[in-house]
Design a protein around this motif. Structure first.
Motif, short mmCIF file in Angstrom:
data_model
loop_
_atom_site.label_atom_id
_atom_site.label_comp_id
_atom_site.label_asym_id
_atom_site.label_seq_id
_atom_site.Cartn_x
_atom_site.Cartn_y
_atom_site.Cartn_z
N UNK A 75 0.80 -1.22 0.00
CA UNK A 75 0.00 0.00 0.00
C UNK A 75 0.84 1.28 0.00
N UNK A 76 2.15 1.15 -0.06
CA UNK A 76 3.00 2.35 0.02
C UNK A 76 2.93 3.22 -1.21
N UNK A 77 2.44 2.69 -2.32
CA UNK A 77 2.33 3.48 -3.55
C UNK A 77 2.43 2.59 -4.77
N UNK A 78 2.62 3.21 -5.94
CA UNK A 78 2.82 2.48 -7.17
C UNK A 78 4.22 2.79 -7.71
N UNK A 79 4.72 1.90 -8.55
CA UNK A 79 6.05 2.10 -9.10
C UNK A 79 6.99 0.99 -8.70
N UNK A 80 8.22 0.96 -9.23
CA UNK A 80 9.14 -0.17 -9.03
C UNK A 80 9.62 -0.35 -7.61
N UNK A 81 9.46 0.67 -6.78
CA UNK A 81 9.91 0.57 -5.39
C UNK A 81 8.87 -0.08 -4.50
N UNK A 82 7.73 -0.49 -5.06
CA UNK A 82 6.66 -1.11 -4.29
C UNK A 82 6.28 -2.45 -4.91
N UNK A 83 5.81 -3.40 -4.09
CA UNK A 83 5.48 -4.74 -4.60
C UNK A 83 4.28 -4.73 -5.54
N UNK A 84 4.23 -5.76 -6.38
CA UNK A 84 3.10 -5.98 -7.28
C UNK A 84 1.98 -6.76 -6.60
N UNK A 85 2.37 -7.64 -5.68
CA UNK A 85 1.45 -8.60 -5.07
C UNK A 85 1.68 -8.63 -3.56
N UNK A 86 0.58 -8.69 -2.81
CA UNK A 86 0.65 -8.95 -1.36
C UNK A 86 -0.14 -10.22 -1.08
N UNK A 87 0.46 -11.15 -0.36
CA UNK A 87 -0.26 -12.37 0.05
C UNK A 87 -0.74 -12.19 1.48
N UNK A 88 -1.87 -12.82 1.80
CA UNK A 88 -2.49 -12.58 3.10
C UNK A 88 -3.21 -13.83 3.58
N UNK A 89 -3.10 -14.10 4.87
CA UNK A 89 -3.82 -15.22 5.47
C UNK A 89 -5.08 -14.74 6.18
N UNK A 90 -5.53 -13.57 5.82
CA UNK A 90 -6.82 -13.01 6.26
C UNK A 90 -7.21 -11.95 5.23
N UNK A 91 -8.47 -11.51 5.22
CA UNK A 91 -8.86 -10.46 4.28
C UNK A 91 -8.21 -9.12 4.64
N UNK A 92 -8.00 -8.28 3.63
CA UNK A 92 -7.55 -6.91 3.85
C UNK A 92 -8.60 -6.17 4.67
N UNK A 93 -8.16 -5.33 5.59
CA UNK A 93 -9.09 -4.57 6.42
C UNK A 93 -9.46 -3.26 5.74
N UNK A 94 -10.50 -2.64 6.26
CA UNK A 94 -10.93 -1.35 5.71
C UNK A 94 -9.86 -0.29 5.91
N UNK A 95 -9.17 -0.34 7.07
CA UNK A 95 -8.10 0.62 7.32
C UNK A 95 -6.95 0.47 6.34
N UNK A 96 -6.58 -0.77 6.04
CA UNK A 96 -5.50 -1.02 5.07
C UNK A 96 -5.92 -0.55 3.68
N UNK A 97 -7.17 -0.82 3.33
CA UNK A 97 -7.68 -0.38 2.03
C UNK A 97 -7.62 1.14 1.90
N UNK A 98 -7.98 1.84 2.97
CA UNK A 98 -7.95 3.30 2.93
C UNK A 98 -6.52 3.83 2.86
N UNK A 99 -5.58 3.15 3.54
CA UNK A 99 -4.18 3.56 3.45
C UNK A 99 -3.64 3.38 2.04
N UNK A 100 -4.05 2.29 1.39
CA UNK A 100 -3.69 2.09 -0.02
C UNK A 100 -4.22 3.26 -0.86
#
Length: 353
Positions: A75-100
């Motif tokens: 969620x840090x941003x877009x571009x080569x300095x940030x990952x393409x994929x995040x894996x998760x063993x739970x759903x993304x939260x609303x707070x994480x979605x908003x930070x993205x």
């Protein structure tokens, strides 16, 4: 495609395919980059190995840093300095979605990849445990009900919690706060166990925030021990400490069945069948999150997602099943494959931090 989506995609293309990123000086990236859950890590690594045999950028880079840490990096941003994929063993939260969203990551594709269970286990030569779901709360919560309020948890053995259990000292090694396994254990184990206790069921009905704070706060007196993101390290600790228990993903139990064994929860043992049908109380879904702005920019990104959902990976005899993945049901798999083709962004989740 909306105007905002077009602008976001153009910005990603400029960052990823230009000579360098002006903010970081980092050059264009041709290798897929995935980060996140330690539980999902072995599966993503296996897909990366298989995909990398013919990928133009080589095998994807895969890092284990926990669900929370992975989504934060994603969620840090877009571009080569940030990952393409995040894996998760739970759903993304609303707070994480908003930070993205705040950081310009506005189109996120959520793909469910399979099922897993959280196990409470001990060494093969340790005591056998048939835990009630409320035993998890009563043994591991920092505070337990007393009268009209709460007191510090004074239980020192499992028999203090439930006379039917072992007199072994309560000593549980588990994942840290950044782990999706920890988050899922708090929700599926601690909260569900707390709800079985009348005083806490009443608290949830009257003050859900207070209930969650009490149910999700683990002991800090040495009976619960944070053990890092590496679930294999917890397994190894149990072999050296046979009277202790550990909390980790079912896939690690499968891989280490000769050295550790699971406790039953409410009379149900974790297995491929009980996790897939939901009868095991600590069953959960696993996910990958894909940055749509990087699709078509990072070479092979969409094909990597398709490989994750391929027959070779996802069939009951596929290579992910060999690593302990519990595959999606046929209808669910078809729906996730459709998402991998359309790359339809998810809507804001309802799950809070």
């Amino acid at each position: 495609m909306t105007p905002r989506t077009i602008l976001t995609s153009l910005a990603a293309a400029a960052l990823l395919t230009g000579c360098s990123d002006g903010a970081s000086g980092e050059r264009a990236r041709t290798q897929i980059w995935a980060v996140g859950s330690s539980t999902v890590f072995p599966f993503t690594t296996r897909v990366a190995e298989n995909f990398g045999r013919n990928a133009p950028g080589g095998a994807p880079r895969v890092e284990s840093m926990g669900t929370g840490g992975g989504i934060q990096a994603f969620c840090a941003g877009i571009g080569p300095q940030t990952p393409d994929v995040a894996s998760a063993s739970r759903p993304m939260t609303s707070g994480e979605f908003e930070r993205c969203k705040t950081n310009g990551v506005v189109d996120i594709v959520e793909i469910k990849i399979g099922y897993d269970g959280i196990v409470v286990a001990t060494a093969r030569d340790g005591s056998d445990y048939d835990l009630r779901i409320q035993d998890l709360y009563l043994g591991l919560a920092k505070e337990v009900p007393e009268g009209a309020g709460f007191r510090a948890n004074a239980a020192t053995t499992w028999a203090d919690v439930n006379p039917a259990l072992s007199t072994d000292r309560i000593q549980v090694y588990g994942p840290p706060p950044t782990s999706g396994t920890r988050d899922a254990f708090l929700e599926l184990g601690m909260s569900a166990g707390a709800e079985k206790i009348p005083a806490l069921a009443a608290l949830k009905a009257s003050d859900e925030d207070r209930f969650e704070a009490v149910a999700h706060t683990l002991r800090e007196d040495g009976h619960w021990i944070d053990s890092g993101e590496n679930d294999n390290a917890i397994v190894q600790t149990l072999t050296r400490t046979p009277r202790a228990l550990g909390v980790f993903g079912f896939s690690f139990l499968n891989q280490n069945a000769s050295s550790v064994k699971a406790a039953s929860i409410d009379g149900v043992m974790p297995s491929i069948e009980t996790i897939a049908d939901g009868s095991y109380p600590l069953a959960r879904s696993m996910f990958i999150y894909v940055k749509k702005a990087h699709v078509g920019v990072t070479p092979g990104l969409q094909d990597f997602v398709r490989e994750y959902l391929s027959d070779g990976a996802m069939a009951p005899s596929g290579y992910l099943a060999d690593r302990g993945m519990i595959p999606l049901r046929a209808d669910d798999l078809a729906a996730q494959r459709a998402l991998a083709t359309s790359m339809t962004p998810m809507t804001a989740p309802s799950t809070a931090d």
